[in-house]
Design a protein around this motif. Sequence first.
Motif, PDB file in Angstrom:
ATOM      1  N   CYS A  63      45.088  33.562  56.745  1.00  0.00           N
ATOM      2  CA  CYS A  63      44.605  31.998  56.478  1.00  0.00           C
ATOM      3  C   CYS A  63      43.179  31.927  56.481  1.00  0.00           C
ATOM      4  O   CYS A  63      42.658  31.430  55.875  1.00  0.00           O
ATOM      5  CB  CYS A  63      45.392  31.233  57.618  1.00  0.00           C
ATOM      6  N   ARG A  64      42.400  32.701  57.228  1.00  0.00           N
ATOM      7  CA  ARG A  64      40.898  32.453  57.388  1.00  0.00           C
ATOM      8  C   ARG A  64      40.553  33.065  55.980  1.00  0.00           C
ATOM      9  O   ARG A  64      39.601  32.358  55.359  1.00  0.00           O
ATOM     10  CB  ARG A  64      40.336  33.255  58.396  1.00  0.00           C
ATOM     11  N   ILE A  65      41.263  33.972  55.564  1.00  0.00           N
ATOM     12  CA  ILE A  65      40.656  34.640  54.174  1.00  0.00           C
ATOM     13  C   ILE A  65      40.976  33.608  53.116  1.00  0.00           C
ATOM     14  O   ILE A  65      40.125  33.385  52.195  1.00  0.00           O
ATOM     15  CB  ILE A  65      41.074  35.914  53.940  1.00  0.00           C
ATOM     16  N   LEU A  66      42.191  32.992  53.161  1.00  0.00           N
ATOM     17  CA  LEU A  66      42.478  32.116  51.894  1.00  0.00           C
ATOM     18  C   LEU A  66      41.702  30.861  52.212  1.00  0.00           C
ATOM     19  O   LEU A  66      41.300  30.414  51.124  1.00  0.00           O
ATOM     20  CB  LEU A  66      43.903  31.634  52.434  1.00  0.00           C
ATOM     21  N   GLU A  67      41.311  30.645  53.303  1.00  0.00           N
ATOM     22  CA  GLU A  67      40.400  29.231  53.356  1.00  0.00           C
ATOM     23  C   GLU A  67      39.143  29.626  52.848  1.00  0.00           C
ATOM     24  O   GLU A  67      38.314  28.756  52.162  1.00  0.00           O
ATOM     25  CB  GLU A  67      40.056  29.022  54.947  1.00  0.00           C
ATOM     26  N   ARG A  68      38.628  30.848  52.927  1.00  0.00           N
ATOM     27  CA  ARG A  68      37.259  31.217  52.659  1.00  0.00           C
ATOM     28  C   ARG A  68      37.100  31.468  51.080  1.00  0.00           C
ATOM     29  O   ARG A  68      36.338  31.210  50.315  1.00  0.00           O
ATOM     30  CB  ARG A  68      36.836  32.444  53.356  1.00  0.00           C
ATOM     31  N   GLU A  69      38.017  32.199  50.765  1.00  0.00           N
ATOM     32  CA  GLU A  69      37.985  32.547  49.235  1.00  0.00           C
ATOM     33  C   GLU A  69      38.927  31.789  48.213  1.00  0.00           C
ATOM     34  O   GLU A  69      38.537  31.730  47.191  1.00  0.00           O
ATOM     35  CB  GLU A  69      38.857  34.158  49.164  1.00  0.00           C
ATOM     36  N   ARG A  70      39.842  31.050  48.535  1.00  0.00           N
ATOM     37  CA  ARG A  70      40.622  30.291  47.972  1.00  0.00           C
ATOM     38  C   ARG A  70      41.095  30.779  46.719  1.00  0.00           C
ATOM     39  O   ARG A  70      40.818  30.587  45.293  1.00  0.00           O
ATOM     40  CB  ARG A  70      39.810  29.064  47.488  1.00  0.00           C
ATOM     41  N   PRO A  71      41.989  31.834  46.531  1.00  0.00           N
ATOM     42  CA  PRO A  71      42.464  32.593  45.454  1.00  0.00           C
ATOM     43  C   PRO A  71      43.512  31.806  44.624  1.00  0.00           C
ATOM     44  O   PRO A  71      44.027  30.897  45.350  1.00  0.00           O
ATOM     45  CB  PRO A  71      43.060  33.765  46.102  1.00  0.00           C
ATOM     46  N   ASP A  72      43.542  32.050  43.590  1.00  0.00           N
ATOM     47  CA  ASP A  72      44.333  31.269  42.688  1.00  0.00           C
ATOM     48  C   ASP A  72      45.856  31.875  42.896  1.00  0.00           C
ATOM     49  O   ASP A  72      46.838  31.253  42.759  1.00  0.00           O
ATOM     50  CB  ASP A  72      44.262  31.436  41.133  1.00  0.00           C
ATOM     51  N   VAL A  73      45.726  33.168  43.054  1.00  0.00           N
ATOM     52  CA  VAL A  73      47.228  33.901  43.448  1.00  0.00           C
ATOM     53  C   VAL A  73      47.342  34.697  44.413  1.00  0.00           C
ATOM     54  O   VAL A  73      46.123  35.446  44.677  1.00  0.00           O
ATOM     55  CB  VAL A  73      47.910  34.592  42.180  1.00  0.00           C
ATOM     56  N   VAL A  74      48.228  35.010  45.194  1.00  0.00           N
ATOM     57  CA  VAL A  74      48.466  36.108  46.190  1.00  0.00           C
ATOM     58  C   VAL A  74      49.506  37.024  45.763  1.00  0.00           C
ATOM     59  O   VAL A  74      50.722  36.582  45.643  1.00  0.00           O
ATOM     60  CB  VAL A  74      48.780  35.578  47.595  1.00  0.00           C
ATOM     61  N   LEU A  75      49.175  38.277  45.660  1.00  0.00           N
ATOM     62  CA  LEU A  75      50.281  39.219  45.423  1.00  0.00           C
ATOM     63  C   LEU A  75      50.393  40.268  46.451  1.00  0.00           C
ATOM     64  O   LEU A  75      49.548  40.805  47.198  1.00  0.00           O
ATOM     65  CB  LEU A  75      49.863  40.185  44.227  1.00  0.00           C
ATOM     66  N   VAL A  76      51.774  40.483  46.967  1.00  0.00           N
ATOM     67  CA  VAL A  76      52.115  41.352  48.068  1.00  0.00           C
ATOM     68  C   VAL A  76      52.200  42.903  47.817  1.00  0.00           C
ATOM     69  O   VAL A  76      53.083  43.170  46.819  1.00  0.00           O
ATOM     70  CB  VAL A  76      53.180  40.739  48.976  1.00  0.00           C
ATOM     71  N   GLY A  77      51.404  43.464  48.724  1.00  0.00           N
ATOM     72  CA  GLY A  77      51.148  44.968  48.193  1.00  0.00           C
ATOM     73  C   GLY A  77      52.207  45.977  49.064  1.00  0.00           C
ATOM     74  O   GLY A  77      52.039  47.177  49.055  1.00  0.00           O
ATOM     75  N   THR A  78      52.738  45.370  49.946  1.00  0.00           N
ATOM     76  CA  THR A  78      53.703  46.328  50.935  1.00  0.00           C
ATOM     77  C   THR A  78      54.917  45.429  51.235  1.00  0.00           C
ATOM     78  O   THR A  78      55.038  44.406  51.265  1.00  0.00           O
ATOM     79  CB  THR A  78      52.964  46.567  52.407  1.00  0.00           C
ATOM     80  N   LEU A  92      51.658  27.798  52.833  1.00  0.00           N
ATOM     81  CA  LEU A  92      50.251  28.655  52.411  1.00  0.00           C
ATOM     82  C   LEU A  92      50.062  28.067  51.314  1.00  0.00           C
ATOM     83  O   LEU A  92      48.636  27.627  50.812  1.00  0.00           O
ATOM     84  CB  LEU A  92      50.558  29.830  52.306  1.00  0.00           C
ATOM     85  N   GLU A  93      50.763  27.797  50.276  1.00  0.00           N
ATOM     86  CA  GLU A  93      50.401  27.135  48.884  1.00  0.00           C
ATOM     87  C   GLU A  93      50.001  25.897  49.011  1.00  0.00           C
ATOM     88  O   GLU A  93      49.098  25.615  48.318  1.00  0.00           O
ATOM     89  CB  GLU A  93      51.677  27.285  47.906  1.00  0.00           C
ATOM     90  N   SER A  94      50.478  25.029  49.658  1.00  0.00           N
ATOM     91  CA  SER A  94      49.900  23.605  50.231  1.00  0.00           C
ATOM     92  C   SER A  94      48.728  23.354  50.622  1.00  0.00           C
ATOM     93  O   SER A  94      47.773  22.927  50.354  1.00  0.00           O
ATOM     94  CB  SER A  94      51.110  22.727  50.737  1.00  0.00           C
ATOM     95  N   ASN A  95      48.541  24.268  51.777  1.00  0.00           N
ATOM     96  CA  ASN A  95      47.385  24.409  52.647  1.00  0.00           C
ATOM     97  C   ASN A  95      46.097  24.927  51.710  1.00  0.00           C
ATOM     98  O   ASN A  95      44.871  24.420  51.830  1.00  0.00           O
ATOM     99  CB  ASN A  95      47.422  25.047  53.954  1.00  0.00           C
ATOM    100  N   TYR A  96      46.402  25.948  50.912  1.00  0.00           N
ATOM    101  CA  TYR A  96      45.180  26.720  50.359  1.00  0.00           C
ATOM    102  C   TYR A  96      45.349  26.529  48.888  1.00  0.00           C
ATOM    103  O   TYR A  96      44.376  27.165  48.129  1.00  0.00           O
ATOM    104  CB  TYR A  96      45.389  28.057  50.834  1.00  0.00           C
ATOM    105  N   LYS A  97      45.998  25.754  48.326  1.00  0.00           N
ATOM    106  CA  LYS A  97      45.901  25.534  46.797  1.00  0.00           C
ATOM    107  C   LYS A  97      46.197  26.787  46.066  1.00  0.00           C
ATOM    108  O   LYS A  97      45.502  27.043  45.269  1.00  0.00           O
ATOM    109  CB  LYS A  97      44.966  24.636  46.394  1.00  0.00           C
ATOM    110  N   THR A  98      47.159  27.640  46.454  1.00  0.00           N
ATOM    111  CA  THR A  98      47.334  28.942  45.794  1.00  0.00           C
ATOM    112  C   THR A  98      48.630  29.089  45.309  1.00  0.00           C
ATOM    113  O   THR A  98      49.517  28.293  45.587  1.00  0.00           O
ATOM    114  CB  THR A  98      46.783  30.161  46.583  1.00  0.00           C
ATOM    115  N   ARG A  99      48.895  30.397  44.680  1.00  0.00           N
ATOM    116  CA  ARG A  99      50.276  30.405  44.365  1.00  0.00           C
ATOM    117  C   ARG A  99      50.704  31.830  44.939  1.00  0.00           C
ATOM    118  O   ARG A  99      49.970  32.699  44.728  1.00  0.00           O
ATOM    119  CB  ARG A  99      50.633  30.455  42.741  1.00  0.00           C
TER     120      ARG A  99
END
Length: 334
Positions: A63-78, A92-99
């Motif tokens: 969440c700290r990283i999402l707050e700092r970077e504000r990515p458009d999309v998160v892709l899960v790698g494991t 997470l989508e609502s709080n950090y305006k990501t998908r």
Amino acid sequence: MKVLVTGAGAVLGQGIIKSLRMADTPYHIIAVDPDPRAVGLYWADQSYLVPLATDPSYLDVVCRILERERPDVVLVGTDVELLTYAQNKLELESNYKTRIIVSPPHVIQIADDKWLTYEFLRANEFPCPKSALPSGISKLLRECDFPFIVKPRTGARSIGVHLVRNEEELYQALSQVENPVIQECVANAEQEYTSGVVVDMGIAKAVVTMRRDLRDGNTYRAYIEPDAPFNCLLAKIAEELGGTGPLNFQFRVEQGIPKIFEINARFSGTTPLRAYAGFNEVDYLVRHYVLGDSIPVPQVRAIAIFKYWNEMIVEPDQLQRFTNNLELLNAVVA
């Protein structure tokens, strides 16, 4: 567009980053992983260390990283991170305006458990190897001949998988595998396939199938089969399962019938191989969810792809930057 990729040290996470780099779209990639030696961290534009997914502080750091970077999309790698993101997707989508491109929790739970996978396939009359838990071995022995496969109900990359040819080997394998499932061994290794399916709004938009050769549980040679005859069936299974975004099916073909033995509710290690063949599912899904682009019909080439080891050089100051990034995150929170 900013894309955050988790699990940058995993084959899957690295495959996602490779696919993003192959795209014409100019992505800004943010990679995270628990290990500073994770190769994918050095392919990204920005990288961070995070705790293991099983650590109670994992989501807080993310969440700290999402707050700092504000990515458009998160892709899960494991695999181990999938359920965390599925269960917290809306917040997470609502709080950090990501998908966050991830399937619903019930789909991940079915895919993560080989017995639940079998029950789903059987209940919907989809072809699959006959299977049993230890309590049902007697019935399975009456219905099938050796050999059998003994494997953990949860696991990946052929870890803990045993091929058994008689009852002595069967019971020996059962004593070595925790929480096992037993399956008939169908067809042979020359008839093993992996397929990537892209699902959106309950509809399978694309299916790309390849025959594969395995080494240590991973695909190391792949042969793309455009318009494989089982693609329509795989699309139907994906729609019945109810996944979102990427799904992966692994199966062997026996007498022309694909018998599915594994489902993954995620991208797969073969994702970049499909990109080489002409269908970059990572790029198409990101563009679809961020820009509203339609997902194209696959136009793939019938090529063979051979994987091999490679190396990269890392300087001491490159390792140090991950410590600096972690300190920065802590300072932001403080």
